[in-house]
Write an enzyme that holds these catalytic residues in place. Sequence first.
Site, mmCIF file in Angstrom:
data_model
loop_
_atom_site.group_PDB
_atom_site.id
_atom_site.type_symbol
_atom_site.label_atom_id
_atom_site.label_comp_id
_atom_site.label_asym_id
_atom_site.label_seq_id
_atom_site.Cartn_x
_atom_site.Cartn_y
_atom_site.Cartn_z
ATOM 1 N N GLY A 35 96.059 45.714 -16.167
ATOM 2 C CA GLY A 35 95.729 44.503 -15.447
ATOM 3 C C GLY A 35 94.989 43.515 -16.322
ATOM 4 O O GLY A 35 95.039 43.576 -17.550
ATOM 5 N N CYS A 36 94.283 42.599 -15.690
ATOM 6 C CA CYS A 36 93.563 41.557 -16.410
ATOM 7 C C CYS A 36 92.620 42.152 -17.440
ATOM 8 O O CYS A 36 91.817 43.037 -17.134
ATOM 9 C CB CYS A 36 92.775 40.709 -15.420
ATOM 10 S SG CYS A 36 91.714 39.481 -16.199
ATOM 11 N N PHE A 37 92.705 41.656 -18.664
ATOM 12 C CA PHE A 37 91.868 42.240 -19.725
ATOM 13 C C PHE A 37 90.391 41.925 -19.561
ATOM 14 O O PHE A 37 89.551 42.601 -20.146
ATOM 15 C CB PHE A 37 92.355 41.858 -21.123
ATOM 16 C CG PHE A 37 92.794 40.437 -21.344
ATOM 17 C CD1 PHE A 37 92.222 39.357 -20.701
ATOM 18 C CD2 PHE A 37 93.840 40.180 -22.241
ATOM 19 C CE1 PHE A 37 92.640 38.055 -20.936
ATOM 20 C CE2 PHE A 37 94.277 38.878 -22.487
ATOM 21 C CZ PHE A 37 93.674 37.815 -21.830
#
Length: 220
Positions: free
Chosen positions: A54-56
């Site tokens: 997912g979002c880093f």
Amino acid sequence: MMFKHAAPVAIVLAAVAIAASAVPGRAEKAVAIPAPARDAPPTPGMQTAVLAGGCFWGMEAVFEGVKGVRSVVSGYAGGTRDTATYAAVSTERTRHAEAIRITYDPRVVSYGTLLRVYFSVAHDPTQVDGQYPDSGPSYRSAIFPQTPAQRMVAQTYIAQLSNTRAFAKPIATKIEAGGFFPAEAEHQDFARRNPNHPYITRWDKPKVAAFKAAFPALVG
């Protein structure tokens, strides 16, 4: 959804509110899972691990707090260097995944332990091509082993968690190959620099809190 990085704050707030009510997630708590039955032996010197989930921003925030981790870099893995930019990856046509590169001391924290945090609290490994409010293959769950030993640990741990039905749904995490390319400067240490960003407060701060509650001995 790609709203989190570029949209005005008012739009982000509205989108996060909608996502919070419409998208199931378990960002607020860790899943109790066993340690890997097989782990990589400690070796001298620093090692690197590359994980996508997912979002880093949130992945980086969680692993920056793990004891033995020396640095975490946000970036893109699985595609080519020439398209490893946020603008290109956002099209969902580059084959990259938002990922982090972890530099760690294996004498302090093992690769298997990093994977335990990854599966338990850093993201939901049962979601396919997305995490919480974000959808698309760039948000997929994927492990990019950097050594044969890491590949062995990842493969056996996924099998272990699957065989013991540690999760209610099948594990979607794939083991992949490909280079890692650091993201733009604006994405590095984003949660630390923007603690009140609405995306961070809704999705990432709860994960960090869950990590600290579930793994107090690992908090650096």
